[in-house]
Design a protein around this motif. Sequence first.
Motif, PDB file in Angstrom:
ATOM      1  N   ARG A 135       0.855  -1.185   0.000  1.00 54.01           N
ATOM      2  CA  ARG A 135       0.000   0.000   0.000  1.00 54.01           C
ATOM      3  C   ARG A 135       0.894   1.241   0.000  1.00 54.01           C
ATOM      4  O   ARG A 135       1.632   1.469   0.945  1.00 54.01           O
ATOM      5  CB  ARG A 135      -0.912  -0.016   1.231  1.00 54.01           C
ATOM      6  N   TYR A 136       0.807   2.026  -1.061  1.00 54.41           N
ATOM      7  CA  TYR A 136       1.637   3.224  -1.235  1.00 54.41           C
ATOM      8  C   TYR A 136       0.689   4.407  -1.337  1.00 54.41           C
ATOM      9  O   TYR A 136      -0.151   4.465  -2.240  1.00 54.41           O
ATOM     10  CB  TYR A 136       2.484   3.060  -2.497  1.00 54.41           C
ATOM     11  N   ILE A 137       0.808   5.365  -0.408  1.00 47.62           N
ATOM     12  CA  ILE A 137      -0.138   6.477  -0.312  1.00 47.62           C
ATOM     13  C   ILE A 137       0.623   7.801  -0.322  1.00 47.62           C
ATOM     14  O   ILE A 137       1.591   7.978   0.416  1.00 47.62           O
ATOM     15  CB  ILE A 137      -0.978   6.367   0.977  1.00 47.62           C
ATOM     16  N   HIS A 138       0.166   8.719  -1.159  1.00 44.09           N
ATOM     17  CA  HIS A 138       0.749  10.057  -1.247  1.00 44.09           C
ATOM     18  C   HIS A 138      -0.380  11.056  -0.995  1.00 44.09           C
ATOM     19  O   HIS A 138      -1.353  11.104  -1.748  1.00 44.09           O
ATOM     20  CB  HIS A 138       1.355  10.264  -2.631  1.00 44.09           C
ATOM     21  N   THR A 139      -0.271  11.868   0.054  1.00 48.09           N
ATOM     22  CA  THR A 139      -1.330  12.811   0.400  1.00 48.09           C
ATOM     23  C   THR A 139      -0.760  14.217   0.496  1.00 48.09           C
ATOM     24  O   THR A 139       0.154  14.482   1.269  1.00 48.09           O
ATOM     25  CB  THR A 139      -1.975  12.440   1.751  1.00 48.09           C
ATOM     26  N   ASP A 140      -1.314  15.125  -0.301  1.00 45.64           N
ATOM     27  CA  ASP A 140      -0.858  16.509  -0.279  1.00 45.64           C
ATOM     28  C   ASP A 140      -2.023  17.408  -0.673  1.00 45.64           C
ATOM     29  O   ASP A 140      -2.804  17.065  -1.580  1.00 45.64           O
ATOM     30  CB  ASP A 140       0.306  16.702  -1.247  1.00 45.64           C
ATOM     31  N   TYR A 141      -2.150  18.545  -0.008  1.00 46.91           N
ATOM     32  CA  TYR A 141      -3.169  19.521  -0.382  1.00 46.91           C
ATOM     33  C   TYR A 141      -2.491  20.631  -1.178  1.00 46.91           C
ATOM     34  O   TYR A 141      -2.166  21.700  -0.670  1.00 46.91           O
ATOM     35  CB  TYR A 141      -3.865  20.069   0.854  1.00 46.91           C
ATOM     36  N   TYR A 142      -2.254  20.326  -2.444  1.00 44.43           N
ATOM     37  CA  TYR A 142      -1.520  21.204  -3.346  1.00 44.43           C
ATOM     38  C   TYR A 142      -2.430  22.278  -3.942  1.00 44.43           C
ATOM     39  O   TYR A 142      -1.969  23.252  -4.519  1.00 44.43           O
ATOM     40  CB  TYR A 142      -0.932  20.345  -4.464  1.00 44.43           C
ATOM     41  N   THR A 143      -3.758  22.103  -3.797  1.00 43.57           N
ATOM     42  CA  THR A 143      -4.733  22.962  -4.460  1.00 43.57           C
ATOM     43  C   THR A 143      -4.513  24.450  -4.212  1.00 43.57           C
ATOM     44  O   THR A 143      -4.541  25.235  -5.174  1.00 43.57           O
ATOM     45  CB  THR A 143      -6.154  22.536  -4.061  1.00 43.57           C
ATOM     46  N   PRO A 144      -4.285  24.922  -2.969  1.00 43.61           N
ATOM     47  CA  PRO A 144      -4.090  26.370  -2.786  1.00 43.61           C
ATOM     48  C   PRO A 144      -2.905  26.916  -3.576  1.00 43.61           C
ATOM     49  O   PRO A 144      -2.929  28.062  -4.037  1.00 43.61           O
ATOM     50  CB  PRO A 144      -3.850  26.505  -1.272  1.00 43.61           C
ATOM     51  N   ASP A 160      -2.500   5.100  -3.818  1.00 44.95           N
ATOM     52  CA  ASP A 160      -3.569   6.063  -3.568  1.00 44.95           C
ATOM     53  C   ASP A 160      -2.909   7.431  -3.516  1.00 44.95           C
ATOM     54  O   ASP A 160      -2.329   7.813  -2.507  1.00 44.95           O
ATOM     55  CB  ASP A 160      -4.268   5.719  -2.248  1.00 44.95           C
ATOM     56  N   MET A 161      -2.981   8.189  -4.633  1.00 46.57           N
ATOM     57  CA  MET A 161      -2.162   9.383  -4.794  1.00 46.57           C
ATOM     58  C   MET A 161      -3.036  10.613  -5.013  1.00 46.57           C
ATOM     59  O   MET A 161      -3.985  10.571  -5.805  1.00 46.57           O
ATOM     60  CB  MET A 161      -1.223   9.222  -5.991  1.00 46.57           C
ATOM     61  N   SER A 162      -2.729  11.704  -4.326  1.00 51.27           N
ATOM     62  CA  SER A 162      -3.538  12.907  -4.494  1.00 51.27           C
ATOM     63  C   SER A 162      -2.752  14.164  -4.160  1.00 51.27           C
ATOM     64  O   SER A 162      -2.004  14.210  -3.189  1.00 51.27           O
ATOM     65  CB  SER A 162      -4.781  12.844  -3.598  1.00 51.27           C
ATOM     66  N   TRP A 163      -2.964  15.188  -4.982  1.00 52.20           N
ATOM     67  CA  TRP A 163      -2.522  16.537  -4.683  1.00 52.20           C
ATOM     68  C   TRP A 163      -3.701  17.385  -4.205  1.00 52.20           C
ATOM     69  O   TRP A 163      -3.592  18.603  -4.112  1.00 52.20           O
ATOM     70  CB  TRP A 163      -1.925  17.191  -5.938  1.00 52.20           C
TER      71      TRP A 163
END
Length: 347
Positions: free
Chosen positions: A152-161, A234-237
């Motif tokens: 399980r490889y997860i990347h979580t970042d709130y890059y939106t702003p 599970d990757m997200s910006w």
Amino acid sequence: MKTWKIGLVGTGYWSSKHLMAWARIPNVQVVALANRSRAKMLQKAEEFGIPPERCYESLQELLDGCEVDIIDIVTGPETHLDFVKQAAAAGKHILCQKPFAPSLEQAQEMVEVCRAEGVRLMVTENWRWLSRFQTVKALLEGGRLGKISAVRYIHTDYYTPRMAPEVELPQPFFREMPQLLFYEMGVHWYDTWRFLFGTPRRLYAETASVSPYVVGEDSGIIVLGHDDFYGFMDMSWATRQKLDYPLGDTVGPVHLEQLVIDGSEGTVKMYTDGRITFIDRNGVSEETVLEDGPLDHEESHFRLASHCIHCLNSGEPFQTSGEDNLITLRMAFGTYESAFKHAPISL
């Protein structure tokens, strides 16, 4: 020992990490730069002690005016085919920035051109050289986990702003890229996955564009099937799942990654701060293997550049040769194919 002379093309945002890495390696010297913007190039030349007369406004001028052994391409993927052709025709070995190419056809053409000209071609995939992944690799090679069952490889970042139009991004072109997360960053993740676990047999993708400020996808989940185990990314910006920095911080990106590898003899866990632990097969004890595994980009580029020079001296194959990167690109482009078809693809 041969002294390797480097000509670097592209003096933008990420070039300093390349220049710092080359400067630390014995018998290596960056002797020339090429860049369209002369002002930006002269700033970089002064910082790294390169004479202004060795600064050129095109790669061809550099090749015509200066004796080099290696061309380090630190420009966007749309330029790579032309630059690789020029460097290969001049008989120079090549280190080429990721993403390697905007299409598999262009990537294949670059590999074939270099083969025909008898020059070596390596892709700048530095993620696998980060301390945290080197540590995980050593654990896997030591057999400590036994037989792998799931990853399980997860990347979580709130890059939106940071994508908002009024914010000055180091790479403003991110906003307009039709293929964003799994092309720009995905090549790193897929290359590192292959480094750790080998190439999967199957891939299934679901992607989404969440931020109103980007054209391409900024979130997605990828299921990867191997012969005897499975895994997912599970990757997200665009998630507020875990925020270890001030909300709206524009100094970034901040990479928050987690990795869990289950095996018959135990589990390896990489936490978002880079700490790596090993949990025994009974789930009783958790041993810290790496106290702090930062995203040490400078060190990763030093290890990558050192590997490049070592292989040129020894004749050994590059870990991330152009030919090898064809498989990584197949996974990146396969993500979009699978998401469009809503169906798995074979690799």
